[in-house]
Design an enzyme around this catalytic site. Structure first.
Site, PDB file in Angstrom:
ATOM      1  CG  HIS A  86     -23.182  -5.241   1.223  1.00 45.52           C
ATOM      2  ND1 HIS A  86     -23.842  -4.332   2.184  1.00 45.52           N
ATOM      3  CD2 HIS A  86     -22.104  -4.544   0.932  1.00 45.52           C
ATOM      4  CE1 HIS A  86     -23.125  -3.410   2.283  1.00 45.52           C
ATOM      5  NE2 HIS A  86     -21.856  -3.532   1.611  1.00 45.52           N
ATOM      6  CD  GLU A  89     -26.426  -6.507   3.271  1.00 45.78           C
ATOM      7  OE1 GLU A  89     -27.169  -5.502   2.567  1.00 45.78           O
ATOM      8  OE2 GLU A  89     -25.382  -6.264   4.111  1.00 45.78           O
ATOM      9  CG  HIS A 216     -28.123  -2.516   1.343  1.00 47.07           C
ATOM     10  ND1 HIS A 216     -26.789  -2.761   1.561  1.00 47.07           N
ATOM     11  CD2 HIS A 216     -27.930  -1.569   0.464  1.00 47.07           C
ATOM     12  CE1 HIS A 216     -25.880  -2.202   0.783  1.00 47.07           C
ATOM     13  NE2 HIS A 216     -26.669  -1.318   0.119  1.00 47.07           N
ATOM     14  CD  GLU A 308     -29.650  -1.961   5.452  1.00 43.91           C
ATOM     15  OE1 GLU A 308     -29.843  -3.184   5.573  1.00 43.91           O
ATOM     16  OE2 GLU A 308     -28.589  -1.423   5.344  1.00 43.91           O
TER      17      GLU A 308
END
Length: 440
Positions: A86, A89, A216, A308
């Site tokens: 992404h 990110e 991410h 994440e």
């Protein structure tokens, strides 16, 4: 306690020779320069290659670390990190550039742990899978960046919702005793994916990756498959369904390896959310279709988790050093997990390597295959302890042993899968046990 001690000692070893690094955001040209600078500083253990181009023509560069760059060595596992899927990110992108610099510098300094890792592993690092999206996000920067600005690629497509949906096929085929691994792609799949997705699929089809992580931002948690719940039709946005893979215990172990080596992920409370041990099953958090980590598991021999890493998708530069220090040991420790478990090679009675031999592990309804001529089966049964593997290798204590197993051989080209006559071969599977004892 043992996990904490291992992380602490490993971190202390890295601190001994940690070099000063620059903590800046890198636009595309700057990222490319940083990669080639590392390659020029460590020319004998690195290689740069491109797996394709983005919609706007930017290269999707990969930096490889190995004692023999560009060459697959028997019994040496293939590992990959993918960042910036992404575009907005961005922490993963910067961490992977820092990691590349760090591995090179520590190798040059003679750090034994890093030297051993590079000599025994083929490491592939892709800092940015979505360089076009990053440029959109970077124009606004940390202060003015919207939550979704630059997330998608230049065609406005979310790349983590763009892989062929093998979960649906697998859930259906499971009801009719269909395949549970290396699920075939639909005939028209190339017309349904973006250039970046196509490049990654061709990449993971060309290398026998064993372990991977996809970096991410927007939360702090280690997320493991499945990402897609088996039946989304009856799910609301508030309801979640834990959807484990047949290798759930292994995936939890891998996720905990990262979370407990991270500065604070394992504490659980981050970004207003709570995840016990800092890990979560993807579908238990929220269900998504056509994601990359599920695709890796269902289409290849690769076990991938999603990391994440920050509450702020585009953290300011002054926060990058703190984030690097929190993630450095975890990034290295996760790569080391590729050496846990059992690995070996499948060959016939004439010692010829056999490609595509299907390997089944009792109690795990997810098979793997041999990767080709003299390509090791690192994932068999990847991540198992000695006690869990004793039913496979009777009486083994340590070291190396050899035994013959009867394994199913892939059908010859042109042979109908419906034919009742199956082809079988007596294959020799050489097992090598990776000791869990490490020298730190």
């Amino acid at each position: 306690m043992a996990r904490w001690l291992r992380s602490l000692v490993g971190a202390l070893l890295l601190l001994e020779g940690a070099a000063a690094l620059s903590f800046l955001h890198h636009r595309y040209e700057e990222m490319v320069q940083a990669l080639f600078r590392v390659q020029s500083q460590c020319p004998y253990v690195t290689r740069i290659y491109s797996i394709g181009r983005s919609v706007e023509g930017r290269h999707l560069y990969v930096l490889e670390f190995s004692d023999y760059p560009g060459i697959h060595e028997p019994l040496e596992p293939e590992f990959k990190y993918v960042g910036n899927m992404h575009g907005n990110e961005v922490l993963g992108r910067e961490l992977l550039l820092q990691l590349s610099e760090f591995l090179c510098e520590e190798y040059r300094r003679g750090n034994e742990r890093i030297t051993r890792l590079i000599h025994d592993t083929r490491i592939h690092i892709m800092p940015s899978m979505n360089p076009d999206g990053y440029e959109v996000a970077a124009k606004q920067g940390p202060d003015g960046n919207g939550y979704l600005t630059g997330r998608n690629n230049a065609n406005g497509v979310d790349l983590n919702r763009n892989f062929p949906d093998l979960n649906t096929f697998m859930y259906y085929s499971g009801e009719i005793s269909g395949p549970n691994h290396h699920i075939p792609l639909p005939d028209n799949w190339k017309s349904q994916v973006e250039p970046e997705t196509l490049a990654v699929i061709q990449w993971i089809s060309s290398y026998n990756f064993v372990l991977s992580a996809n970096l991410h931002g927007g939360a702090v948690v280690a997320n493991y498959p499945y990402d897609k719940s088996q039946d989304q039709r009856f799910r609301s946005h508030r309801r979640t369904v834990n959807t484990p893979t047949p290798d759930d215990r292994l995936f939890q172990k891998l996720a905990k390896t990262y979370s407990y080596a991270h500065g604070w992920m394992h504490r659980g409370w981050n970004c207003g959310d709570y995840f016990a041990d800092g890990i979560t099953n993807g579908a238990s958090w929220y269900s998504l279709s056509k994601g990359m980590q599920d695709f890796n598991y269902l289409y290849t021999n690769c076990f991938e988790i999603t990391l994440e890493l920050s509450c702020n998708k585009f953290p300011p530069e002054e926060d990058l050093e703190r984030q690097w220090m929190a993630n450095r040991e975890a990034l290295v420790a996760f790569i080391e997990e590729v050496h846990q478990g059992i690995k070996g090679m499948v060959s016939d009675e004439n010692n010829n390597g056999i490609a595509g031999a299907v390997i089944s592990v009792q109690g795990i309804s997810h098979d793997i295959t041999s990767g080709g001529l003299l390509v090791p089966l690192h994932a068999l049964p990847f991540g198992y302890s000695f006690l869990e593997a004793t039913w496979v290798i009777w009486g083994i204590i340590s070291g190396c042993c050899c035994l013959a197993l009867t394994l199913s051989q892939p059908l010859q080209r042109g042979t109908s899968p419906r034919q009742s006559q199956q082809l079988w071969a007596q294959l020799h599977l050489h097992w090598y046990i990776s000791s869990s004892n490490k020298t730190w």
